[in-house]
Design a protein around this motif. Structure first.
Motif, mmCIF file in Angstrom:
data_model
loop_
_atom_site.group_PDB
_atom_site.id
_atom_site.type_symbol
_atom_site.label_atom_id
_atom_site.label_comp_id
_atom_site.label_asym_id
_atom_site.label_seq_id
_atom_site.Cartn_x
_atom_site.Cartn_y
_atom_site.Cartn_z
ATOM 1 N N THR A 126 -4.521 2.837 -3.306
ATOM 2 C CA THR A 126 -5.149 1.942 -2.327
ATOM 3 C C THR A 126 -4.337 0.673 -2.095
ATOM 4 O O THR A 126 -4.760 -0.191 -1.330
ATOM 5 N N LYS A 129 -3.480 -0.831 1.491
ATOM 6 C CA LYS A 129 -4.098 0.005 2.507
ATOM 7 C C LYS A 129 -5.479 -0.528 2.871
ATOM 8 O O LYS A 129 -6.164 -1.122 2.040
ATOM 9 N N VAL A 134 -7.793 4.499 3.512
ATOM 10 C CA VAL A 134 -8.218 5.191 2.293
ATOM 11 C C VAL A 134 -9.264 6.246 2.640
ATOM 12 O O VAL A 134 -9.272 7.349 2.091
ATOM 13 N N ILE A 169 -16.771 2.945 1.815
ATOM 14 C CA ILE A 169 -15.425 3.119 2.363
ATOM 15 C C ILE A 169 -15.465 3.996 3.611
ATOM 16 O O ILE A 169 -14.831 3.698 4.631
ATOM 17 N N ILE A 286 -10.738 5.337 -6.884
ATOM 18 C CA ILE A 286 -11.940 5.078 -6.085
ATOM 19 C C ILE A 286 -13.103 4.710 -7.015
ATOM 20 O O ILE A 286 -13.350 5.407 -7.993
#
Length: 291
Positions: A126, A129, A134, A169, A286
């Motif tokens: 990540t 980004k 993502v 996300i 994540i």
């Protein structure tokens, strides 16, 4: 996924899927066609499904008895009270808490269901980004593993159970693309849960044909699946509000197979559990998904 509401003190209704045998043949149209007259067999695992066999999907061994409670103090009611707006906010918060907790319970059941199969992928990088970038990687991983359920060919045929961190996300990408929510963007059902207290924190892909929820109604014959009761708590000069019920997850799928003349019931792997496992020096992972 399907949802059943069943009478109190009854068992969840199993799902039965008839395994259709492909009897398609190719023949020379210039000659007479003669059928072989025998039913072909399909393969599953190391055995062979008998022609006409059915897949039975029953409840897992782990059932869910859910209960939520809170306390409302007399002094809060007498000094502050409720306006229409504050009452709406309180009820909305309660609904969100109950929904996320129930989804967490479902995730806990799916993590130990006989049909669950873990798919490990590398942690996502990540660094530098955006959430939308993502999200693209996450959606790609989900899409490429849909077919591993064995009973879904596209996103619209599955439901996703995922940590709320991943849900946030994906929601960012949905907003960036002009969709109202994640479900509109992906075309499938999405259930979000808080990973705290969930032993198998992961993204679960489940076929809508193979998994269902079964809620039992209350024993008082009211037909309610969520009972709400208020009890006076004189020691704290308050009321205790409790909501409770019970739930079964239909996810234990099996079929009778013939393995070299010996018949036995086999478990069908149809739940995809995605975890982002990696080494200690791997990139940022994540939230709520790394095993």
């Amino acid at each position: 996924m399907g949802i059943e509401v069943r009478p109190a003190r009854t068992q969840a209704t199993p799902i039965v899927i008839h395994e259709m045998k492909d009897r398609t043949v190719y023949f020379d149209s210039s000659k007479n066609f003669i059928s072989a007259g025998t039913a072909p067999s399909g393969s599953i695992g190391d055995g062979t499904i008998k022609a006409g066999s059915e897949i039975h999907i029953s409840k897992t061994d782990k059932s869910v008895g859910f209960s939520f409670n809170t306390r409302i103090y007399d002094h809060v009611i007498s000094t502050n009270g409720f306006t229409e707006s504050t009452l709406h906010i309180a009820l909305q918060n309660a609904c969100n808490e109950i929904t996320e907790s129930l989804c967490g319970a479902i995730a806990n059941v799916l993590s130990v269901a006989p049909g669950a199969e873990n798919v490990q992928v590398k942690p996502l990088d990540t660094t530098g980004k955006t959430a939308a970038e993502v999200s693209e990687s996450i959606v790609d991983i989900i899409t490429m593993n849909v077919a591993k359920t064995g009973y879904a060919d596209k996103l619209s045929e599955v439901a996703l159970v995922m940590p709320v961190g991943v849900e946030a996300i994906l929601e960012r990408e949905a907003q960036a693309k002009g969709f109202t929510d994640i479900e509109a963007m992906l075309g499938c059902s999405v259930l979000g849960y808080k990973p705290n207290g969930v032993a198998g924190a992961a993204i679960y892909i489940i076929s809508k044909r193979m998994v269902a929820l079964s809620f039992a109604t209350m024993k008082d014959g009211s037909g309610r699946i969520l009972a709400i009761q208020a009890t006076r708590d004189p020691a704290h000069q308050a009321w205790t509000i409790e909501a409770f019920g019970s739930l079964d997850v239909l996810a234990d799928a099996g079929v009778i197979v013939d393995d070299k003349g010996v018949e036995s019931k086999t478990t069908i792997k149809h739940i995809v559990k995605i975890t982002f496992d990696g080494t200690k020096d791997s990139a940022v992972t994540i939230p709520g998904v790394t095993a």
